[in-house]
Design an enzyme around this catalytic site. Structure first.
Site, PDB file in Angstrom:
ATOM      1  N   LYS A  15      69.030  33.462  31.166  1.00 46.43           N
ATOM      2  CA  LYS A  15      70.118  32.830  30.404  1.00 46.43           C
ATOM      3  C   LYS A  15      71.325  33.772  30.291  1.00 46.43           C
ATOM      4  O   LYS A  15      72.454  33.378  30.549  1.00 46.43           O
ATOM      5  CB  LYS A  15      69.631  32.436  28.995  1.00 46.43           C
ATOM      6  CG  LYS A  15      68.401  31.537  28.995  1.00 46.43           C
ATOM      7  CD  LYS A  15      67.968  31.170  27.588  1.00 46.43           C
ATOM      8  CE  LYS A  15      67.511  32.340  26.738  1.00 46.43           C
ATOM      9  NZ  LYS A  15      66.224  32.943  27.142  1.00 46.43           N
ATOM     10  N   ARG A  89      66.925  27.884  18.320  1.00 44.20           N
ATOM     11  CA  ARG A  89      65.582  28.252  18.757  1.00 44.20           C
ATOM     12  C   ARG A  89      64.512  27.543  17.952  1.00 44.20           C
ATOM     13  O   ARG A  89      63.324  27.758  18.199  1.00 44.20           O
ATOM     14  CB  ARG A  89      65.415  29.751  18.548  1.00 44.20           C
ATOM     15  CG  ARG A  89      65.384  30.556  19.819  1.00 44.20           C
ATOM     16  CD  ARG A  89      65.261  31.968  19.368  1.00 44.20           C
ATOM     17  NE  ARG A  89      64.822  32.898  20.332  1.00 44.20           N
ATOM     18  CZ  ARG A  89      65.618  33.615  21.117  1.00 44.20           C
ATOM     19  NH1 ARG A  89      66.905  33.412  21.116  1.00 44.20           N
ATOM     20  NH2 ARG A  89      65.105  34.518  21.908  1.00 44.20           N
ATOM     21  N   ARG A 128      63.513  44.591  33.616  1.00 44.36           N
ATOM     22  CA  ARG A 128      64.906  44.472  33.136  1.00 44.36           C
ATOM     23  C   ARG A 128      65.430  45.806  32.604  1.00 44.36           C
ATOM     24  O   ARG A 128      64.749  46.528  31.903  1.00 44.36           O
ATOM     25  CB  ARG A 128      64.996  43.437  32.024  1.00 44.36           C
ATOM     26  CG  ARG A 128      66.401  43.436  31.385  1.00 44.36           C
ATOM     27  CD  ARG A 128      66.675  42.229  30.568  1.00 44.36           C
ATOM     28  NE  ARG A 128      65.767  42.063  29.457  1.00 44.36           N
ATOM     29  CZ  ARG A 128      65.768  40.980  28.671  1.00 44.36           C
ATOM     30  NH1 ARG A 128      66.613  39.996  28.915  1.00 44.36           N
ATOM     31  NH2 ARG A 128      64.925  40.883  27.681  1.00 44.36           N
ATOM     32  N   ARG A 154      65.125  47.594  26.916  1.00 41.80           N
ATOM     33  CA  ARG A 154      65.121  47.057  25.553  1.00 41.80           C
ATOM     34  C   ARG A 154      63.786  47.322  24.868  1.00 41.80           C
ATOM     35  O   ARG A 154      62.741  47.253  25.499  1.00 41.80           O
ATOM     36  CB  ARG A 154      65.356  45.531  25.626  1.00 41.80           C
ATOM     37  CG  ARG A 154      66.755  45.125  25.266  1.00 41.80           C
ATOM     38  CD  ARG A 154      67.032  43.707  25.618  1.00 41.80           C
ATOM     39  NE  ARG A 154      66.211  42.720  24.922  1.00 41.80           N
ATOM     40  CZ  ARG A 154      66.448  41.398  24.974  1.00 41.80           C
ATOM     41  NH1 ARG A 154      67.472  40.945  25.666  1.00 41.80           N
ATOM     42  NH2 ARG A 154      65.663  40.560  24.336  1.00 41.80           N
ATOM     43  N   ARG A 165      56.642  37.066  22.306  1.00 50.85           N
ATOM     44  CA  ARG A 165      57.882  36.280  22.381  1.00 50.85           C
ATOM     45  C   ARG A 165      57.639  34.964  23.123  1.00 50.85           C
ATOM     46  O   ARG A 165      58.192  33.931  22.778  1.00 50.85           O
ATOM     47  CB  ARG A 165      58.985  37.084  23.075  1.00 50.85           C
ATOM     48  CG  ARG A 165      59.558  38.182  22.175  1.00 50.85           C
ATOM     49  CD  ARG A 165      60.301  39.242  22.969  1.00 50.85           C
ATOM     50  NE  ARG A 165      61.483  38.735  23.646  1.00 50.85           N
ATOM     51  CZ  ARG A 165      62.064  39.347  24.674  1.00 50.85           C
ATOM     52  NH1 ARG A 165      61.574  40.486  25.147  1.00 50.85           N
ATOM     53  NH2 ARG A 165      63.130  38.836  25.230  1.00 50.85           N
TER      54      ARG A 165
HETATM   55  P1  AP5 Z   1      68.148  37.765  31.439  1.00 50.00           P
HETATM   56  O1  AP5 Z   1      69.366  37.099  31.957  1.00 50.00           O
HETATM   57  O2  AP5 Z   1      68.312  39.030  30.654  1.00 50.00           O
HETATM   58  O3  AP5 Z   1      67.209  36.716  30.642  1.00 50.00           O
HETATM   59  P2  AP5 Z   1      67.393  35.952  29.266  1.00 50.00           P
HETATM   60  O4  AP5 Z   1      66.928  34.567  29.497  1.00 50.00           O
HETATM   61  O5  AP5 Z   1      68.775  36.151  28.723  1.00 50.00           O
HETATM   62  O6  AP5 Z   1      66.302  36.718  28.392  1.00 50.00           O
HETATM   63  P3  AP5 Z   1      66.309  37.382  26.967  1.00 50.00           P
HETATM   64  O7  AP5 Z   1      65.046  38.209  26.922  1.00 50.00           O
HETATM   65  O8  AP5 Z   1      67.566  38.086  26.665  1.00 50.00           O
HETATM   66  O9  AP5 Z   1      66.151  36.155  26.075  1.00 50.00           O
HETATM   67  P4  AP5 Z   1      65.450  36.071  24.738  1.00 50.00           P
HETATM   68  O10 AP5 Z   1      65.723  34.659  24.493  1.00 50.00           O
HETATM   69  O11 AP5 Z   1      64.055  36.455  24.577  1.00 50.00           O
HETATM   70  O12 AP5 Z   1      66.112  37.253  23.909  1.00 50.00           O
HETATM   71  P5  AP5 Z   1      67.282  37.277  22.863  1.00 50.00           P
HETATM   72  O13 AP5 Z   1      68.089  38.447  23.149  1.00 50.00           O
HETATM   73  O14 AP5 Z   1      67.919  35.925  22.796  1.00 50.00           O
HETATM   74  O15 AP5 Z   1      67.185  38.048  32.696  1.00 50.00           O
HETATM   75  C1  AP5 Z   1      65.945  38.719  32.566  1.00 50.00           C
HETATM   76  C2  AP5 Z   1      65.720  39.658  33.756  1.00 50.00           C
HETATM   77  O16 AP5 Z   1      65.534  38.910  34.946  1.00 50.00           O
HETATM   78  C3  AP5 Z   1      66.903  40.591  34.041  1.00 50.00           C
HETATM   79  O17 AP5 Z   1      66.389  41.831  34.433  1.00 50.00           O
HETATM   80  C4  AP5 Z   1      67.658  39.909  35.178  1.00 50.00           C
HETATM   81  O18 AP5 Z   1      68.332  40.835  36.002  1.00 50.00           O
HETATM   82  C5  AP5 Z   1      66.541  39.224  35.934  1.00 50.00           C
HETATM   83  N1  AP5 Z   1      66.943  37.921  36.502  1.00 50.00           N
HETATM   84  C6  AP5 Z   1      67.747  36.985  35.931  1.00 50.00           C
HETATM   85  N2  AP5 Z   1      67.841  35.896  36.732  1.00 50.00           N
HETATM   86  C7  AP5 Z   1      67.057  36.156  37.818  1.00 50.00           C
HETATM   87  C8  AP5 Z   1      66.750  35.416  39.004  1.00 50.00           C
HETATM   88  N3  AP5 Z   1      67.229  34.182  39.224  1.00 50.00           N
HETATM   89  N4  AP5 Z   1      65.908  35.986  39.904  1.00 50.00           N
HETATM   90  C9  AP5 Z   1      65.389  37.234  39.690  1.00 50.00           C
HETATM   91  N5  AP5 Z   1      65.677  37.980  38.588  1.00 50.00           N
HETATM   92  C10 AP5 Z   1      66.492  37.453  37.666  1.00 50.00           C
HETATM   93  O19 AP5 Z   1      66.481  37.458  21.498  1.00 50.00           O
HETATM   94  C11 AP5 Z   1      65.824  38.674  21.133  1.00 50.00           C
HETATM   95  C12 AP5 Z   1      65.226  38.541  19.737  1.00 50.00           C
HETATM   96  O20 AP5 Z   1      66.263  38.254  18.765  1.00 50.00           O
HETATM   97  C13 AP5 Z   1      64.235  37.394  19.525  1.00 50.00           C
HETATM   98  O21 AP5 Z   1      62.934  37.754  19.914  1.00 50.00           O
HETATM   99  C14 AP5 Z   1      64.372  37.126  18.016  1.00 50.00           C
HETATM  100  O22 AP5 Z   1      63.655  38.055  17.263  1.00 50.00           O
HETATM  101  C15 AP5 Z   1      65.847  37.343  17.763  1.00 50.00           C
HETATM  102  N6  AP5 Z   1      66.631  36.094  17.874  1.00 50.00           N
HETATM  103  C16 AP5 Z   1      67.626  35.852  18.781  1.00 50.00           C
HETATM  104  N7  AP5 Z   1      68.131  34.604  18.618  1.00 50.00           N
HETATM  105  C17 AP5 Z   1      67.448  34.054  17.581  1.00 50.00           C
HETATM  106  C18 AP5 Z   1      67.489  32.782  16.952  1.00 50.00           C
HETATM  107  N8  AP5 Z   1      68.336  31.817  17.361  1.00 50.00           N
HETATM  108  N9  AP5 Z   1      66.630  32.548  15.921  1.00 50.00           N
HETATM  109  C19 AP5 Z   1      65.790  33.494  15.493  1.00 50.00           C
HETATM  110  N10 AP5 Z   1      65.693  34.718  16.053  1.00 50.00           N
HETATM  111  C20 AP5 Z   1      66.509  34.992  17.090  1.00 50.00           C
END
Ligand code: AP5
Length: 208
Positions: A15, A89, A128, A154, A165
């Site tokens: 994403k 979420r 990552r 991270r 997660r």
């Molecule tokens: P990347 O683009 O980083 O993936 P992502 O989907 O953004 O993953 P995140 O881990 O950031 O999402 P998340 O939803 O768990 O974390 P968030 O920060 O929102 O890609 C991943 C990897 O794959 C990278 O290395 C990339 O290079 C590679 N890649 C990408 N596309 C590819 C492809 N097509 N082919 C091959 N490789 C590829 O949340 C973190 C924490 O914050 C949560 O656990 C929670 O505690 C809190 N939080 C955040 N939002 C909320 C909410 N709304 N409500 C409650 N708690 C929340």
């Protein structure tokens, strides 16, 4: 009127990576609740202290905290084209968003579901790396950082936290698929494809 696009999908689905492309090429503003929380943790603010406990365990931060953050951001951004990355979420977050937008005479334009298996997610997240200066996301194998760019891992990309997660995603976030399907707003992309192909699919959906 500015568009509101939601990126929905498990951790590691790509994403953040795709949101950065749409930002660079089309000026979409990415609101990542995860990035906002990590920044608060880094700065040691009250929000950061509260959020860290949840994030380190792979749990969700309470809905009211997150909804407050989004409300403030949406006010600040006015009529921009926005990608919500990692929000909503939970069903209560989605309902709060609908209400917020309704009050402004707006609504969610499209929800893009990043479809990918748990195994693929684990592979991606364990590789990552992030540039702490720019927030740019890399992968040691699929998208390695350029020479000279120093990257970090991270805290929540450890395997046991990734598994938690994923569990939280299936329990609390996946019900949003039905929520948006019933509003006729859901579009599914195959997020297991290479980065450029996923981007092509997203541009098709958004008619860009
Ligand atoms: P990347 O683009 O980083 O993936 P992502 O989907 O953004 O993953 P995140 O881990 O950031 O999402 P998340 O939803 O768990 O974390 P968030 O920060 O929102 O890609 C991943 C990897 O794959 C990278 O290395 C990339 O290079 C590679 N890649 C990408 N596309 C590819 C492809 N097509 N082919 C091959 N490789 C590829 O949340 C973190 C924490 O914050 C949560 O656990 C929670 O505690 C809190 N939080 C955040 N939002 C909320 C909410 N709304 N409500 C409650 N708690 C929340």
């Amino acid at each position: 009127m500015g568009k509101i696009i939601i990126f929905l999908g498990p951790p590691g689905a790509g994403k953040g990576t795709q949101a950065q492309f749409l930002n660079k090429d089309y000026g979409f503003i990415q609101i990542s609740t995860g990035d906002i929380l990590r920044e608060a943790v880094k700065k040691g603010t009250e929000l950061g202290k509260l959020a860290k406990k949840y994030m380190d365990e792979g749990k969700l931060v309470p809905d009211d905290v997150i909804v407050g953050i989004i409300k403030e951001k949406l006010e600040e951004l006015g009529d921009a084209n926005i990608i919500l990355d990692g929000f909503p979420r939970t069903i209560p977050q989605a309902q709060a968003l609908d209400k917020m937008l309704q009050e402004k005479g707006k609504e969610v334009d499209a929800v893009i579901l990043f479809d990918i298996s748990d195994e693929e997610v684990i592979k991606r997240l364990s590789g990552r790396r992030v540039d702490p200066k720019t927030g740019k996301v890399y992968h040691i194998e699929f998208n390695p950082p350029p020479k000279g760019v120093e990257v970090i891992q991270r805290d929540d990309d450890k395997e046991e936290v990734i598994r938690k997660r994923l569990e939280v995603y299936h329990q609390q976030t996946e019900p949003l698929v039905e929520y948006y399907k019933s509003q006729n707003k859901l579009y599914v992309v195959d997020a297991s494809k290479p980065v450029e192909e996923v981007y092509k699919e997203i541009k098709n959906v958004l008619k860009l």
